[in-house]
Design a protein around this motif. Sequence first.
Motif, PDB file in Angstrom:
ATOM      1  N   TYR A  37      34.969  41.750  30.552  1.00 31.79           N
ATOM      2  CA  TYR A  37      36.205  40.962  30.571  1.00 31.79           C
ATOM      3  C   TYR A  37      36.857  40.972  29.184  1.00 31.79           C
ATOM      4  O   TYR A  37      38.068  41.158  29.060  1.00 31.79           O
ATOM      5  CB  TYR A  37      35.884  39.534  30.998  1.00 31.79           C
ATOM      6  CG  TYR A  37      37.003  38.543  30.767  1.00 31.79           C
ATOM      7  CD1 TYR A  37      38.072  38.440  31.648  1.00 31.79           C
ATOM      8  CD2 TYR A  37      36.976  37.693  29.662  1.00 31.79           C
ATOM      9  CE1 TYR A  37      39.092  37.521  31.442  1.00 31.79           C
ATOM     10  CE2 TYR A  37      37.991  36.774  29.437  1.00 31.79           C
ATOM     11  CZ  TYR A  37      39.042  36.694  30.334  1.00 31.79           C
ATOM     12  OH  TYR A  37      40.058  35.787  30.109  1.00 31.79           O
ATOM     13  N   TYR A 128      37.815  35.268  40.233  1.00 34.43           N
ATOM     14  CA  TYR A 128      37.254  35.870  41.457  1.00 34.43           C
ATOM     15  C   TYR A 128      37.390  34.924  42.646  1.00 34.43           C
ATOM     16  O   TYR A 128      36.497  34.830  43.483  1.00 34.43           O
ATOM     17  CB  TYR A 128      35.787  36.240  41.226  1.00 34.43           C
ATOM     18  CG  TYR A 128      35.598  37.278  40.158  1.00 34.43           C
ATOM     19  CD1 TYR A 128      35.787  38.628  40.430  1.00 34.43           C
ATOM     20  CD2 TYR A 128      35.266  36.908  38.855  1.00 34.43           C
ATOM     21  CE1 TYR A 128      35.637  39.587  39.441  1.00 34.43           C
ATOM     22  CE2 TYR A 128      35.117  37.862  37.855  1.00 34.43           C
ATOM     23  CZ  TYR A 128      35.301  39.195  38.161  1.00 34.43           C
ATOM     24  OH  TYR A 128      35.150  40.148  37.169  1.00 34.43           O
ATOM     25  N   GLU A 131      36.605  35.897  46.314  1.00 39.43           N
ATOM     26  CA  GLU A 131      35.244  35.993  46.840  1.00 39.43           C
ATOM     27  C   GLU A 131      35.023  34.827  47.814  1.00 39.43           C
ATOM     28  O   GLU A 131      35.333  33.674  47.487  1.00 39.43           O
ATOM     29  CB  GLU A 131      34.222  35.911  45.700  1.00 39.43           C
ATOM     30  CG  GLU A 131      34.220  37.114  44.785  1.00 39.43           C
ATOM     31  CD  GLU A 131      33.743  38.375  45.490  1.00 39.43           C
ATOM     32  OE1 GLU A 131      32.837  38.272  46.346  1.00 39.43           O
ATOM     33  OE2 GLU A 131      34.293  39.453  45.200  1.00 39.43           O
ATOM     34  N   ARG A 204      44.853  42.481  37.291  1.00 40.51           N
ATOM     35  CA  ARG A 204      43.784  42.758  38.254  1.00 40.51           C
ATOM     36  C   ARG A 204      43.064  44.064  37.947  1.00 40.51           C
ATOM     37  O   ARG A 204      41.841  44.151  38.096  1.00 40.51           O
ATOM     38  CB  ARG A 204      44.392  42.796  39.664  1.00 40.51           C
ATOM     39  CG  ARG A 204      43.410  43.114  40.769  1.00 40.51           C
ATOM     40  CD  ARG A 204      42.368  42.054  40.946  1.00 40.51           C
ATOM     41  NE  ARG A 204      42.938  40.762  41.282  1.00 40.51           N
ATOM     42  CZ  ARG A 204      42.214  39.667  41.468  1.00 40.51           C
ATOM     43  NH1 ARG A 204      40.908  39.709  41.324  1.00 40.51           N
ATOM     44  NH2 ARG A 204      42.807  38.525  41.779  1.00 40.51           N
ATOM     45  N   LEU A 210      32.536  42.918  40.128  1.00 39.29           N
ATOM     46  CA  LEU A 210      31.329  42.103  40.112  1.00 39.29           C
ATOM     47  C   LEU A 210      30.092  42.975  40.302  1.00 39.29           C
ATOM     48  O   LEU A 210      30.065  43.856  41.158  1.00 39.29           O
ATOM     49  CB  LEU A 210      31.377  41.052  41.216  1.00 39.29           C
ATOM     50  CG  LEU A 210      32.328  39.869  41.009  1.00 39.29           C
ATOM     51  CD1 LEU A 210      32.297  38.960  42.224  1.00 39.29           C
ATOM     52  CD2 LEU A 210      31.948  39.089  39.761  1.00 39.29           C
ATOM     53  N   ARG A 215      27.256  39.468  42.880  1.00 39.82           N
ATOM     54  CA  ARG A 215      27.911  39.374  44.193  1.00 39.82           C
ATOM     55  C   ARG A 215      26.948  38.787  45.228  1.00 39.82           C
ATOM     56  O   ARG A 215      27.348  37.975  46.055  1.00 39.82           O
ATOM     57  CB  ARG A 215      28.384  40.754  44.642  1.00 39.82           C
ATOM     58  CG  ARG A 215      29.214  40.732  45.914  1.00 39.82           C
ATOM     59  CD  ARG A 215      29.695  42.131  46.256  1.00 39.82           C
ATOM     60  NE  ARG A 215      30.641  42.612  45.258  1.00 39.82           N
ATOM     61  CZ  ARG A 215      31.926  42.293  45.263  1.00 39.82           C
ATOM     62  NH1 ARG A 215      32.394  41.476  46.184  1.00 39.82           N
ATOM     63  NH2 ARG A 215      32.719  42.778  44.339  1.00 39.82           N
TER      64      ARG A 215
END
Length: 226
Positions: A37, A128, A131, A204, A210, A215
């Motif tokens: 990130y 996220y 998700e 994005r 992930l 995940r």
Amino acid sequence: HKAAAQDDTSDATADESRARSDSDDKSNPLRHLWQSYEAGVQRMMERDRRFIIEGPASFNNQTSDDAYYHAEPGAEDNVVQEQLAELEKRSAHFETIMSKDKYEQARAAGNLRFSYRAMQAALLINLYQEEPILNQASQLLRALVDIDELMTMWRQRHALMVHRMLGVKMGTGGSSGHAYLMDAASKHRIFKDLFNLSTYLIPRHELPPLDEVIRNKFAFGTEARA
């Protein structure tokens, strides 16, 4: 020969340290996620810096003359300097969220209220939010922002009503009236940290995917077992 042996030993120690660090990163996917990130943030900031310095011409085939057609002579230099200064402020905000020490300094100064872990968790949820397991958490954060926004709007409307009825006279409780109420409306924000989360969002395509381990942890129990 002794000096050469010491150099070899130092090199070997450094290699072992780097290997251990790489191994730790792989065994800690969340740390690797934040490092990715941060790399995405740096790329985004560099693009913004290029856009400011080189102008829109480098991105949309306009000429620099077209970009500053309405600018006064020398005005573009002032605009560039102001934009670069703003970019540095944005960079400082990102450094705060990536460095626990800097975050705690800002928190001690009263600029932040959330703990470092809570702020990173809230940011992770926002990044996220698509998700499935984070959907309800994301809705909760938005609800908290809505509550804070409505409370602030209520305080501001109350201050305007006092201004309309009393002008700038002293308030009934002995306060400075309108000025005090407007100041209170801007200062007493419960979830201001959540409002500021948008500062740390990145495009994005720069968002790191992930890791499968993360995940699976985010997934519902049946999905993780599958």
